[in-house]
Design an enzyme around this catalytic site. Structure first.
Site, mmCIF file in Angstrom:
data_model
loop_
_atom_site.group_PDB
_atom_site.id
_atom_site.type_symbol
_atom_site.label_atom_id
_atom_site.label_comp_id
_atom_site.label_asym_id
_atom_site.label_seq_id
_atom_site.Cartn_x
_atom_site.Cartn_y
_atom_site.Cartn_z
ATOM 1 N N SER A 69 17.876 -29.502 8.679
ATOM 2 C CA SER A 69 16.549 -29.323 7.363
ATOM 3 C C SER A 69 17.655 -29.813 5.973
ATOM 4 C CB SER A 69 15.428 -28.937 7.785
ATOM 5 O OG SER A 69 15.055 -29.529 6.299
ATOM 6 N N THR A 70 16.678 -30.741 5.126
ATOM 7 C CA THR A 70 17.931 -30.512 4.014
ATOM 8 C C THR A 70 16.489 -30.164 3.539
ATOM 9 O OG1 THR A 70 19.458 -32.376 3.816
ATOM 10 C CG2 THR A 70 18.346 -31.685 1.882
ATOM 11 N N ARG A 71 15.835 -31.516 3.752
ATOM 12 C CA ARG A 71 14.217 -31.139 2.848
ATOM 13 C C ARG A 71 13.679 -29.897 2.592
ATOM 14 N NH1 ARG A 71 16.675 -36.260 2.646
ATOM 15 N NH2 ARG A 71 17.309 -35.791 4.055
ATOM 16 N N THR A 72 13.079 -30.013 4.058
ATOM 17 C CA THR A 72 12.068 -29.046 4.325
ATOM 18 C C THR A 72 12.984 -27.695 4.076
ATOM 19 O OG1 THR A 72 11.374 -30.323 5.954
ATOM 20 C CG2 THR A 72 10.435 -28.265 6.536
ATOM 21 N N ARG A 111 10.479 -25.080 12.676
ATOM 22 C CA ARG A 111 10.789 -26.567 13.447
ATOM 23 C C ARG A 111 10.542 -25.668 15.007
ATOM 24 N NH1 ARG A 111 14.144 -30.460 9.944
ATOM 25 N NH2 ARG A 111 12.035 -31.132 8.639
ATOM 26 N N HIS A 156 4.311 -33.617 11.472
ATOM 27 C CA HIS A 156 5.526 -32.932 10.361
ATOM 28 C C HIS A 156 4.732 -33.134 9.415
ATOM 29 C CE1 HIS A 156 8.419 -32.662 7.996
ATOM 30 N NE2 HIS A 156 9.250 -33.513 7.858
ATOM 31 N N GLN A 166 5.668 -33.381 5.385
ATOM 32 C CA GLN A 166 5.750 -34.122 5.270
ATOM 33 C C GLN A 166 4.881 -35.498 4.494
ATOM 34 O OE1 GLN A 166 9.640 -36.309 4.677
ATOM 35 N NE2 GLN A 166 7.979 -37.273 3.300
ATOM 36 N N ASN A 221 7.106 -38.983 15.401
ATOM 37 C CA ASN A 221 6.476 -37.262 14.705
ATOM 38 C C ASN A 221 5.495 -38.047 13.329
ATOM 39 O OD1 ASN A 221 8.954 -37.584 13.689
ATOM 40 N ND2 ASN A 221 9.262 -35.549 14.438
ATOM 41 N N ASP A 271 11.176 -45.199 9.710
ATOM 42 C CA ASP A 271 11.605 -43.502 9.301
ATOM 43 C C ASP A 271 12.985 -43.721 10.139
ATOM 44 O OD1 ASP A 271 12.769 -40.576 9.477
ATOM 45 O OD2 ASP A 271 10.799 -40.210 11.264
ATOM 46 N N SER A 280 15.314 -39.838 16.467
ATOM 47 C CA SER A 280 15.536 -38.654 15.869
ATOM 48 C C SER A 280 15.470 -37.593 16.493
ATOM 49 C CB SER A 280 13.795 -38.498 16.265
ATOM 50 O OG SER A 280 12.681 -39.277 14.817
ATOM 51 N N MET A 281 15.666 -36.544 15.602
ATOM 52 C CA MET A 281 16.127 -34.925 16.615
ATOM 53 C C MET A 281 16.169 -35.384 17.425
ATOM 54 S SD MET A 281 17.335 -32.707 12.757
ATOM 55 C CE MET A 281 16.148 -32.887 11.990
ATOM 56 N N CYS A 302 10.257 -41.491 4.894
ATOM 57 C CA CYS A 302 10.703 -39.533 4.917
ATOM 58 C C CYS A 302 12.659 -38.957 4.139
ATOM 59 C CB CYS A 302 9.951 -39.044 5.713
ATOM 60 S SG CYS A 302 10.863 -39.467 7.464
ATOM 61 N N LEU A 303 13.126 -39.841 4.987
ATOM 62 C CA LEU A 303 14.673 -39.035 4.478
ATOM 63 C C LEU A 303 14.812 -38.180 6.440
ATOM 64 C CD1 LEU A 303 14.951 -38.802 0.788
ATOM 65 C CD2 LEU A 303 15.217 -40.858 1.828
ATOM 66 N N ARG A 316 7.849 -33.034 -2.344
ATOM 67 C CA ARG A 316 8.252 -32.156 -0.654
ATOM 68 C C ARG A 316 7.750 -30.489 -1.214
ATOM 69 N NH1 ARG A 316 10.020 -33.007 4.174
ATOM 70 N NH2 ARG A 316 9.005 -30.628 4.628
HETATM 71 N N1 CP Z 1 12.351 -35.894 5.015
HETATM 72 C C1 CP Z 1 12.522 -34.674 6.164
HETATM 73 O O1 CP Z 1 11.709 -33.633 6.612
HETATM 74 O O2 CP Z 1 13.668 -33.917 5.795
HETATM 75 P P1 CP Z 1 14.857 -32.799 6.748
HETATM 76 O O3 CP Z 1 15.430 -32.992 8.212
HETATM 77 O O4 CP Z 1 15.952 -33.132 5.614
HETATM 78 O O5 CP Z 1 13.832 -31.574 6.088
HETATM 79 N N1 NVA Z 2 11.509 -38.451 12.846
HETATM 80 C C1 NVA Z 2 12.446 -37.990 12.173
HETATM 81 C C2 NVA Z 2 12.140 -37.713 11.198
HETATM 82 C C3 NVA Z 2 13.049 -36.348 10.073
HETATM 83 C C4 NVA Z 2 12.430 -35.645 9.012
HETATM 84 C C5 NVA Z 2 13.238 -36.539 12.824
HETATM 85 O O1 NVA Z 2 11.839 -35.785 14.208
HETATM 86 O O2 NVA Z 2 14.110 -36.179 13.543
#
Ligand code: CP
Ligand code: NVA
Length: 324
Positions: free
Chosen positions: A60-63, A111, A129, A132, A169, A235, A239-240, A277-278, A304
């Site tokens: 994660s960067t933003r969160t 998370r 999320h 977000q 999500n 998005d 996803s991860m 959302c990046l 955020r």
């Molecule tokens: N948008 C968002 O949640 O980014 P991170 O995965 O970098 O937290």
């Molecule tokens: N849908 C993406 C959002 C990341 C902020 C994920 O779950 O990887």
């Protein structure tokens, strides 16, 4: 549940329309105040002596940065616990870890799913999320004209969001928030990647009792979703946790890239805006749109921070009572 059970924020579905709108308005007013150099009295030192544990098993960067910065602005101590830092998952179960950590801290931002005796704020899971989506609605609230409204809405009724890409999500919580705020969402996914039936039910339930609930529609044709849209959103396609499906997904999502040409072909509103959302990859939106004046992505990311402050205030400082 015991009368002392804490209130968690796992999804926007956990909030009434009034609570969701209030969190967004609080985020907006804290943003204005702090940017003008005046930290509101009610926030100053409000987390003093408190630790916010951040349990993340995904990147994660933003969160991460917004939660750590928000906690510090409120006088608290953020404690980042990545997957290589603690016993969780290697030597210890989620249950044991959660009970132990929650006995020592004031809040867990995680998370992952949870068992905790202190408020848990979902920092992203496979289905939702919420942080977000508070930031996203703050961004929309700041970027579009706001109509006269009651406590239970933001005055954004009648706007249309087109989501072109994967049903994931971020979309699920966005659709829940939009339903509550009277904003329509049209979703275009490739065949086989639609919103699962149980999630459609959750999104529809979000509209129960809402006078002017937003409507959700689905299609497999991006142009159809984009028609008359005020905001185009997407998005990542992978996803991860879905990395192994990457190749298959890239192929399935061909033709779903957001471009100015798609907006034109589909007939988006003239002043349409773009949100994401990046982190972003070029396959889901081209550079021309992503870096254009239509793009709200960087204010959205900054928001955020303000969303994290409003959520910590509501769920930790005020113990789940969401008030102006
Ligand atoms: N948008 C968002 O949640 O980014 P991170 O995965 O970098 O937290
Ligand atoms: N849908 C993406 C959002 C990341 C902020 C994920 O779950 O990887």
């Amino acid at each position: 549940t015991s009368p002392f059970a804490p209130r968690h924020l796992l999804s926007i579905a956990d909030l009434t329309p009034t609570e969701f709108a209030t969190l967004v308005r609080n985020a907006a007013s804290h943003k204005r105040a702090i940017k003008s150099g005046a930290i509101p009295e009610s926030l100053l030192g409000s987390l003093s002596g408190k630790t916010v544990a951040m349990m993340f098993n995904k990147r994660s960067t933003r969160t991460r940065v917004s939660t750590e910065a928000a906690t510090v602005q409120m006088g608290g101590h953020p404690m980042f616990l990545g997957k290589d830092d603690i016993q969780l998952g290697v030597n210890e179960s989620l249950y044991d870890t959660s009970v132990v950590i929650s006995s020592m801290v004031s809040c867990i931002v995680a998370r992952l799913a949870q068992h905790s005796t202190v408020p848990v704020i979902n920092a992203l899971c496979d289905s939702f999320h919420p942080l977000q989506i508070i930031a996203d609605f703050l961004t929309i609230y700041e970027s579009f004209p706001v109509q006269a409204h009651k406590l239970s809405s933001l005055g954004l009724e009648g706007l249309k969001i087109a989501w072109v890409g994967d049903a994931n999500n971020v979309l699920f919580d966005l659709a829940i928030g939009a339903t509550k705020m009277g904003v329509d969402v049209a979703v275009a996914t490739p065949k086989g990647y639609e919103i699962p039936a149980h999630m459609i039910e959750i999104i529809q339930r979000a509209g129960e009792g809402v006078a002017k609930a937003g409507k959700l529609t689905q299609t497999n044709v991006p142009e159809e979703a984009v028609k008359n849209a005020d905001i185009l959103v997407t998005d990542t396609w992978v996803s991860m946790g879905q990395e192994e499906e990457s190749k298959k997904r890239m192929k399935a999502f061909e033709g779903f890239q957001i471009t100015a040409d798609l907006a034109k072909r589909g007939g988006a509103k003239e002043g349409w805006k773009f949100m994401h959302c990046l982190p972003r990859h070029p396959e889901e939106v081209d550079d021309e749109v992503f870096y254009s004046p239509r793009s709200l992505v960087f204010p959205e990311a900054e928001n955020r921070l303000w969303a994290a402050i409003a959520a910590l205030e509501g769920f930790v400082v005020n113990k789940g009572k969401i008030v102006e």
